[in-house]
Design a protein around this motif. Structure first.
Motif, PDB file in Angstrom:
ATOM      1  N   HIS A 202     -10.861  -7.565  -2.111  1.00 25.71           N
ATOM      2  CA  HIS A 202     -11.388  -8.851  -1.683  1.00 25.71           C
ATOM      3  C   HIS A 202     -12.020  -9.543  -2.877  1.00 25.71           C
ATOM      4  CE1 HIS A 202     -14.916 -11.143   0.100  1.00 25.71           C
ATOM      5  NE2 HIS A 202     -13.846 -11.822   0.410  1.00 25.71           N
TER       6      HIS A 202
ATOM      7  N   LEU B 130     -10.308  -1.143   8.502  1.00 22.83           N
ATOM      8  CA  LEU B 130     -10.553  -2.558   8.750  1.00 22.83           C
ATOM      9  C   LEU B 130     -11.845  -2.748   9.537  1.00 22.83           C
ATOM     10  CD1 LEU B 130      -9.514  -5.332   8.333  1.00 22.83           C
ATOM     11  CD2 LEU B 130      -8.200  -5.149  10.420  1.00 22.83           C
TER      12      LEU B 130
ATOM     13  N   GLN C 270      -2.458  -1.659  -0.934  1.00 22.07           N
ATOM     14  CA  GLN C 270      -3.118  -2.597  -0.027  1.00 22.07           C
ATOM     15  C   GLN C 270      -3.375  -1.924   1.310  1.00 22.07           C
ATOM     16  OE1 GLN C 270       0.149  -5.651   0.880  1.00 22.07           O
ATOM     17  NE2 GLN C 270      -0.354  -6.110  -1.250  1.00 22.07           N
TER      18      GLN C 270
ATOM     19  N   ARG D  69      -1.968  -0.968  10.495  1.00 25.43           N
ATOM     20  CA  ARG D  69      -2.274  -1.266   9.126  1.00 25.43           C
ATOM     21  C   ARG D  69      -2.023  -2.705   8.815  1.00 25.43           C
ATOM     22  NH1 ARG D  69      -4.687  -1.036   6.685  1.00 25.43           N
ATOM     23  NH2 ARG D  69      -5.260   0.559   8.079  1.00 25.43           N
TER      24      ARG D  69
ATOM     25  N   TRP E 276     -11.997  -3.410   0.760  1.00 25.76           N
ATOM     26  CA  TRP E 276     -10.781  -2.786   0.218  1.00 25.76           C
ATOM     27  C   TRP E 276     -10.250  -3.550  -0.982  1.00 25.76           C
ATOM     28  CZ3 TRP E 276      -8.837   1.855   1.903  1.00 25.76           C
ATOM     29  CH2 TRP E 276      -9.453   2.371   3.064  1.00 25.76           C
TER      30      TRP E 276
ATOM     31  N   ALA F 239      -4.009  -6.921  -1.688  1.00 27.63           N
ATOM     32  CA  ALA F 239      -4.437  -7.958  -0.746  1.00 27.63           C
ATOM     33  C   ALA F 239      -5.597  -8.701  -1.384  1.00 27.63           C
ATOM     34  CB  ALA F 239      -4.877  -7.320   0.566  1.00 27.63           C
TER      35      ALA F 239
ATOM     36  N   THR G 261      -4.816  -4.310   9.369  1.00 27.71           N
ATOM     37  CA  THR G 261      -5.912  -3.926   8.548  1.00 27.71           C
ATOM     38  C   THR G 261      -5.887  -4.475   7.172  1.00 27.71           C
ATOM     39  OG1 THR G 261      -5.296  -1.908   9.466  1.00 27.71           O
ATOM     40  CG2 THR G 261      -7.162  -1.921   8.040  1.00 27.71           C
ATOM     41  N   ALA G 262      -5.033  -3.876   6.400  1.00 27.74           N
ATOM     42  CA  ALA G 262      -5.187  -4.068   4.996  1.00 27.74           C
ATOM     43  C   ALA G 262      -5.017  -5.489   4.652  1.00 27.74           C
ATOM     44  CB  ALA G 262      -4.125  -3.293   4.300  1.00 27.74           C
ATOM     45  N   VAL G 263      -4.000  -6.063   5.115  1.00 25.68           N
ATOM     46  CA  VAL G 263      -3.738  -7.380   4.655  1.00 25.68           C
ATOM     47  C   VAL G 263      -4.252  -8.346   5.643  1.00 25.68           C
ATOM     48  CG1 VAL G 263      -2.036  -8.493   3.387  1.00 25.68           C
ATOM     49  CG2 VAL G 263      -1.739  -6.166   4.124  1.00 25.68           C
ATOM     50  N   GLY G 264      -4.905  -7.852   6.584  1.00 19.23           N
ATOM     51  CA  GLY G 264      -5.464  -8.709   7.594  1.00 19.23           C
ATOM     52  C   GLY G 264      -4.308  -9.339   8.267  1.00 19.23           C
ATOM     53  N   ASN G 265      -3.379  -8.551   8.639  1.00 21.96           N
ATOM     54  CA  ASN G 265      -2.170  -9.269   8.917  1.00 21.96           C
ATOM     55  C   ASN G 265      -1.638  -9.318  10.298  1.00 21.96           C
ATOM     56  OD1 ASN G 265      -0.549 -10.800   8.729  1.00 21.96           O
ATOM     57  ND2 ASN G 265       1.016  -9.524   7.849  1.00 21.96           N
TER      58      ASN G 265
ATOM     59  N   SER H 138      -9.127  -8.414   2.249  1.00 21.89           N
ATOM     60  CA  SER H 138      -9.404  -7.204   2.997  1.00 21.89           C
ATOM     61  C   SER H 138     -10.770  -6.685   2.545  1.00 21.89           C
ATOM     62  CB  SER H 138      -8.295  -6.187   2.713  1.00 21.89           C
ATOM     63  OG  SER H 138      -8.451  -5.076   3.531  1.00 21.89           O
TER      64      SER H 138
END
Lengths: 375, 476
Positions: free
Chosen positions: A147, A302, A200, A11, A145, A139, A14-18, A142
């Motif tokens: 953005h 993602l 997020q 995740r 989701w 976030a 994913t979510a936070v592009g992290n 993302s």
């Protein structure tokens, strides 16, 4: 629990592009098996670390020995998951330990209170109602989701959910203040009351439920999205999924994600894939666009965002493994959780589907809202 | 004492080689002619030690004195010429090369910062951002090709130039990819820009920095050459004086006249040349040292300060580009801002630049830049607080300008940074001029010597010839 834990790492990506650095997956995820390793990451990490050690002293101007160069930073990030012994290079002291901290035991992730199990009007809910505004940590990069669209406004599946929450709590879907809290202090922001909820695409993990020395514990709602690992490939690739067609192909995944664990175990040993780790799953999409990798392994949420960003890519094969996303609230705010869970139940009767069809269906195909799970 | 001087300088290798011959078994084999030469050499040797005929001794004395005086003149001319050449290389070649290397380094760091600023403005990216970024890239690539042609023999610099030439196109294409993805509002744009920035900061900036330091080291080596004392010329001068003294003494023993005016004139010419050389060299040396401490060193410090500022700016922008994952960039900002001005640690670049500045104008420029730096840091801290609290828009507006909460933010970190950079750039220009002037003075101090010195020596030779010729005439 397993599912939850797994979601955790991935995740992040994913979510936070992290980065792996974020709030982290469970121990199993973060410390990959030490068995045979066909791929470059460990070696790369070692090289990067070595390069950083050499580069750092030479790089600085006369006296800048300690300059935290990017080299050092990526080496440290690479080093954390790939080579546990790698020195935590100067640049990223915060990241490395977080990655390496093992969560000793599994836990029960289905502990969210049912809507009818108690008060829905405790101090947490009262505070929001008195303020007249829901403060949501989201976030901002993302895709699909949460953005910023061309007008600079946040939009996506998570944002729709936040608006439904605001509607349920305050009777006005617009009564929301969005805050883009940095990933490495989002749990702290929740604990300190800077935000009421985190929406997020955050995986329900034991790590987050129990907290770590760096990050306070949080509570999760019942799952609002079920996900798993997917393989993203260029349109004309002959890869058909997470299977033998990966043999000899280079697959990119985010450090510390469940994809990383899957790939370094089964992916390499059973299917003969080569792996390439990056701090951030979006970096993998870039490498795919630059033809430096053959496929990306990441969770479906993602992966959908990636496929939407890049024409000429598709998701190959079925989903592998199970994770779920939940809404996070301050530890102990059961009244708020009950409201959130009630909203999710309500959303399951229509709004969830509308939002899913709008954002995710074109990429992930038809799906049903997840059934509530209370503890 | 006496004998070795005579053998060494008067008769040269010939004497040393042939003198033992008559004593060896080879005597019968030696041809007539050669025997004659041996005898001449033997008599020459004899004359020095006092056995030859008086006119022969006088002729020999004249010859030896002329030789050592000419030797002195030649060494003086060549050593001065070498130092002049080194001083000219310093001012005309090495210094411009190090300026170019500094500018390559600076424009790359600047490109990294301006690319991020343009990216943050996104669809509102101004023409100015674009122009600034492209100008930096063009400057870097133009100076790189010029440096490649000029550095020639410097292996270290050539290697860095190769690296930079190889990396630059890759960097610009990543930045372009980031721009176009950003225009389409795709988050992957951030990955492109972070990747580009990573390459810049992990490969290109270190290469540019190495190249810059290689040029600085080369400049220091040339400066050392230019200011090295001309020991060989001094030694030859002392030798000439000793030889003149020796023959004067012999002449005094032979004629009972205390001074031979010709020889006195020769000694005088040698002394004057040596004094000229000493004076010229010490003036040249001290202005070279000045050009180092006041010009070169302060230019280097200011250049370091400017680049530290640009690196801090680049990290400040990239922290926002990273959208919520900027912690590592923020730490790097702190490092570079701390290098500029940190009371407890860091390199204290501002403080050192101010102390090093040549004059009040330079000091004032640095002091102004310092004030702007303090403003910048305050505004930066505010922007970071806003970002940490999740108010990205406010942090963005505080950093690159724009509207937050309906109000246009005027006091941006961009403005403070740009003001600081302008002041530092002006200070660099100012100190660069000081350096040029000092280096020019260093060259002027020695001018005339390569011609004047030998002329004086020839006059000295003439004096010796006249003075000894007078004595010689007494035998006719």
């Amino acid at each position: 629990m397993t599912a939850g834990g797994r979601g955790g790492g991935m995740r992040e990506a994913t979510a936070v592009g992290n980065s792996a650095a974020g709030s982290g997956g469970t121990a199993r995820r973060t410390a990959p098996p030490r068995g045979r390793r066909r791929t470059a990451p460990a070696r790369t990490a070692a090289w990067l670390a070595a390069a950083a050690l050499v580069a750092v002293p030479t790089a600085g101007c006369a006296a800048s020995q300690q300059a935290p160069t990017t080299g050092a930073r990526s080496a440290a990030q690479a080093g954390a998951p790939g080579a546990p012994g790698a020195p935590g290079a100067a640049g990223a002291p915060a990241e490395a330990p977080r990655q390496g901290t093992p969560a000793e035991e599994d836990c029960d992730t289905t502990v969210s209170p049912a809507p009818g199990s108690g008060s829905q009007n405790g101090p947490a809910v009262t505070k929001i109602k008195e303020r007249g505004e829901l403060i949501a940590g989201v976030a901002q990069n993302s895709y699909l989701w949460s953005h910023r669209n061309a007008e600079g406004e946040l939009a996506g599946f998570d944002i729709d959910l936040v608006e439904q929450l605001a509607d349920a709590l305050l009777g006005d879907p617009g009564a929301v203040e969005f805050r883009t809290v940095p990933i490495d202090r989002r749990q702290q922001a929740l604990a300190e009351g800077e935000v009421d909820v985190l929406v997020q695409a955050m995986p329900i993990t034991c790590r987050a439920l129990q907290g770590t020395p760096e990050e306070p514990a949080v509570d999760f709602s019942s799952p609002y999205f079920e996900t798993g690992q997917r393989v993203l490939v260029p349109e004309h690739s002959d890869i058909t999924g997470f299977n033998r067609t990966l043999k000899g192909k280079t697959v990119c995944t985010a450090y510390g994600s469940s994809g990383y664990e899957l790939l370094s175990g089964e992916g390499q040993e059973k299917y003969g894939a080569w792996m390439r780790g990056r701090p951030n799953a979006l970096d993998c999409l870039m490498l795919l666009q630059l033809s430096r990798v053959d496929a990306v392994l990441t969770d479906s949420g993602l992966a959908a965002g990636m496929a939407a960003q890049e024409e000429g890519t598709r998701l190959a094969g079925p989903q592998v493994g199970d994770d779920s996303y939940g809404v996070a609230v301050k530890d102990g705010a059961d009244d708020l959780l009950r409201v959130v869970n009630a909203t999710l139940e309500e959303a399951g009767e229509g709004p969830w589907q509308q939002s899913y069809d709008r954002w995710l269906k074109p990429w992930l195909g038809p799906a049903q809202p997840p059934s509530p799970r209370y503890g | 004492m006496v004998t070795p001087t005579g053998t060494g300088d008067a008769s040269g290798p010939d004497a040393a080689e042939h003198v033992p011959a008559p004593m060896g078994a080879a005597v019968p084999v030696v041809p007539e002619q050669r025997r004659g030469r041996v005898r001449t050499a033997a008599s020459a040797l004899g004359s020095v030690v006092g056995t030859g005929s008086p006119p022969a001794r006088l002729r020999l004395a004249g010859l030896v004195i002329s030789l050592v005086t000419v030797l002195f003149g030649a060494l003086l001319a060549t050593s001065v010429y070498e130092r002049q050449t080194a001083a000219r290389d310093l001012a005309e070649q090495s210094a411009p090369l190090s300026v170019d290397a500094a500018e390559i380094y600076r424009s790359l760091a600047d490109a990294n910062a301006t690319a991020a600023a343009g990216f943050l403005r996104g669809s509102k990216e101004s023409h100015a951002d674009r122009v600034a970024y492209q100008a930096n890239i063009r400057t870097a690539s133009r100076l790189l090709s010029r440096a490649a042609a000029r550095t020639g023999d410097s292996f270290a610099a050539q290697r860095q130039i190769t690296i930079l030439n190889k990396e630059l196109p890759g960097y610009t294409s990543l930045v372009e990819a980031a721009r176009s993805a950003n225009r389409e509002n795709k988050p992957v744009a951030n990955s492109y820009l972070r990747y580009a920035s990573e390459q810049m900061r992990s490969t290109m900036l270190p290469a540019a920095e190495d190249m810059y330091h290689a040029e600085i080291r080369r400049m220091a080596a040339i400066r050392a050459d230019a200011s090295e004392p001309p020991w060989a010329a001094y030694a030859a001068g002392l030798l000439a004086l000793a030889v003149i003294g020796f023959f004067s003494y012999r002449l005094y023993l032979a004629t009972n006249r205390i001074l031979n005016l010709g020889l006195v004139a020769t000694a005088g010419m040698v002394l004057v040349s040596m004094a000229w050389l000493t004076a010229g060299h010490s003036v040249a040396r001290s202005s070279l040292a000045d050009s180092d401490t006041h010009g070169s060193a302060s230019v280097q410090l200011l250049t370091q300060s400017r680049i530290a500022g640009l690196k801090a700016r680049g990290n400040e922008n990239m922290a926002l580009v990273a959208q919520g994952e900027g912690a590592a960039y923020s730490r790097e900002f702190d490092y570079w801002a701390g290098a500029l001005d940190d009371r407890d640690a860091g390199q204290r670049l501002m403080q050192r630049s101010e102390l090093q500045a040549e004059d009040e104008v330079g000091q004032e420029l640095v002091a102004d830049a310092w004030v702007e730096l303090k403003d910048w840091k305050e505004l930066h801290d505010e922007a970071r607080r806003q970002d940490d609290l999740g108010d990205y828009d406010a942090a963005l507006a505080r950093t690159i300008g724009g509207k937050a909460g309906g109000k246009t933010v005027e006091d941006t970190t961009e403005r403070s940074f740009a003001a600081m950079d302008r002041k530092l750039a002006a200070a660099v220009d100012h100190e660069q001029k000081q350096f040029q002037e000092q280096a020019e003075n260093g060259r002027g101090a020695l001018s005339g010597l390569p011609v004047g010195g030998p002329v004086l020596c020839l006059l000295g030779v003439a004096g010796a010839a006249l003075g000894l010729g007078k004595r010689l005439a007494e035998y006719r």
